[in-house]
Scaffold this motif. Structure first.
Motif, mmCIF file in Angstrom:
data_model
loop_
_atom_site.group_PDB
_atom_site.id
_atom_site.type_symbol
_atom_site.label_atom_id
_atom_site.label_comp_id
_atom_site.label_asym_id
_atom_site.label_seq_id
_atom_site.Cartn_x
_atom_site.Cartn_y
_atom_site.Cartn_z
ATOM 1 N N VAL A 139 25.041 65.598 19.115
ATOM 2 C CA VAL A 139 23.709 65.803 18.557
ATOM 3 C C VAL A 139 22.920 64.512 18.687
ATOM 4 O O VAL A 139 23.339 63.464 18.200
ATOM 5 C CB VAL A 139 23.779 66.244 17.075
ATOM 6 C CG1 VAL A 139 22.386 66.445 16.515
ATOM 7 C CG2 VAL A 139 24.610 67.517 16.924
ATOM 8 N N GLN A 174 15.469 71.135 15.110
ATOM 9 C CA GLN A 174 16.463 71.303 16.169
ATOM 10 C C GLN A 174 15.857 72.084 17.318
ATOM 11 O O GLN A 174 15.284 73.148 17.143
ATOM 12 C CB GLN A 174 17.702 72.027 15.660
ATOM 13 C CG GLN A 174 18.754 72.135 16.746
ATOM 14 C CD GLN A 174 20.093 72.616 16.250
ATOM 15 O OE1 GLN A 174 20.407 72.486 15.082
ATOM 16 N NE2 GLN A 174 20.892 73.174 17.134
ATOM 17 N N LYS A 178 22.922 68.884 21.777
ATOM 18 C CA LYS A 178 21.802 69.437 21.016
ATOM 19 C C LYS A 178 20.845 68.308 20.679
ATOM 20 O O LYS A 178 21.257 67.160 20.509
ATOM 21 C CB LYS A 178 22.307 70.091 19.732
ATOM 22 C CG LYS A 178 23.239 71.262 19.996
ATOM 23 C CD LYS A 178 23.723 71.873 18.709
ATOM 24 C CE LYS A 178 24.615 73.067 19.015
ATOM 25 N NZ LYS A 178 25.033 73.730 17.801
ATOM 26 N N GLU A 199 19.476 62.789 17.736
ATOM 27 C CA GLU A 199 18.355 62.928 16.811
ATOM 28 C C GLU A 199 17.362 61.802 17.056
ATOM 29 O O GLU A 199 17.739 60.634 17.139
ATOM 30 C CB GLU A 199 18.829 62.896 15.360
ATOM 31 C CG GLU A 199 17.719 63.174 14.385
ATOM 32 C CD GLU A 199 18.191 63.300 12.945
ATOM 33 O OE1 GLU A 199 17.322 63.536 12.084
ATOM 34 O OE2 GLU A 199 19.384 63.152 12.663
ATOM 35 N N ASN A 209 30.219 69.489 19.807
ATOM 36 C CA ASN A 209 28.812 69.176 20.043
ATOM 37 C C ASN A 209 28.530 67.686 20.014
ATOM 38 O O ASN A 209 29.189 66.933 19.307
ATOM 39 C CB ASN A 209 27.941 69.830 18.960
ATOM 40 C CG ASN A 209 28.110 71.323 18.922
ATOM 41 O OD1 ASN A 209 27.749 72.014 19.855
ATOM 42 N ND2 ASN A 209 28.686 71.834 17.838
ATOM 43 N N GLN A 227 28.795 63.152 17.128
ATOM 44 C CA GLN A 227 29.555 64.196 17.791
ATOM 45 C C GLN A 227 30.611 64.760 16.859
ATOM 46 O O GLN A 227 31.041 64.094 15.920
ATOM 47 C CB GLN A 227 30.205 63.660 19.065
ATOM 48 C CG GLN A 227 31.284 62.622 18.805
ATOM 49 C CD GLN A 227 31.943 62.132 20.076
ATOM 50 O OE1 GLN A 227 31.827 62.744 21.131
ATOM 51 N NE2 GLN A 227 32.652 61.028 19.981
#
Length: 164
Positions: free
Chosen positions: A113, A153, A146, A115, A111, A107
């Motif tokens: 993220v 992405q 995200k 993965e 955001n 983070q």
């Protein structure tokens, strides 16, 4: 005239250095986010959906009683100062994809993220119809979430559903 060419080159190098420095400093601002794995398996009831769940209502509306009970998703404490990040996939190409392998969650100020890779971890089940899923619990946040799947992405409204 000769002074302008070196000056232009020097200016270009300076601008490139600033841009590269800014990009590098942005990646330094990411920190690891604490998480817990709540459930994972190959019997996803949904296909290719990413969900950020702030409360129990999505689970009650979209996940069967059988699935919620099997993975103990009815617990109230799942949402007390926490939220769930749920990833549902379907092996539509029959590649034997049977596991969502979390790379990490980071983070920054704006955001979060997530993965991950979808992998074939067990070749003995390649002939079965599989639908891997992963449900994670993280601290509650209103940051943008995200997803990066297999190095790509994601982010269109077709890929992500946010349940407030």
């Amino acid at each position: 005239m000769n002074l302008k060419k070196p000056s232009l080159a020097l200016l270009s190098v300076a601008i490139f250095s600033l841009i590269a420095g800014k990009s590098f400093s942005q990646t330094e601002n990411f920190t690891n986010l604490e998480y817990s794995v709540i459930a994972s398996g190959t019997d996803s009831p949904l296909e290719d959906l990413h969900i950020v769940c702030y409360n129990k209502f999505f689970n009650k509306d979209y996940l069967s009683d059988e699935f919620r009970n099997k993975y103990n998703l009815n617990r109230k404490e799942l949402f007390q100062k926490k939220m769930l990040i749920q990833i549902f996939r379907l092996d539509t190409e029959d590649k034997g994809l049977d596991k969502i392998e979390l790379i990490g969650i980071v983070q920054d100020n704006d955001n979060i993220v997530v993965e991950y890779n979808v992998v074939n971890s067990d070749t003995s089940n390649d002939n079965e119809p599989l639908a891997p899923f992963l449900i994670l619990q993280v601290p509650k946040s209103k940051k943008n979430v995200k997803f990066v799947a297999n190095g790509i992405q994601l982010g269109s409204s077709n890929d992500i559903f946010v349940d407030n």
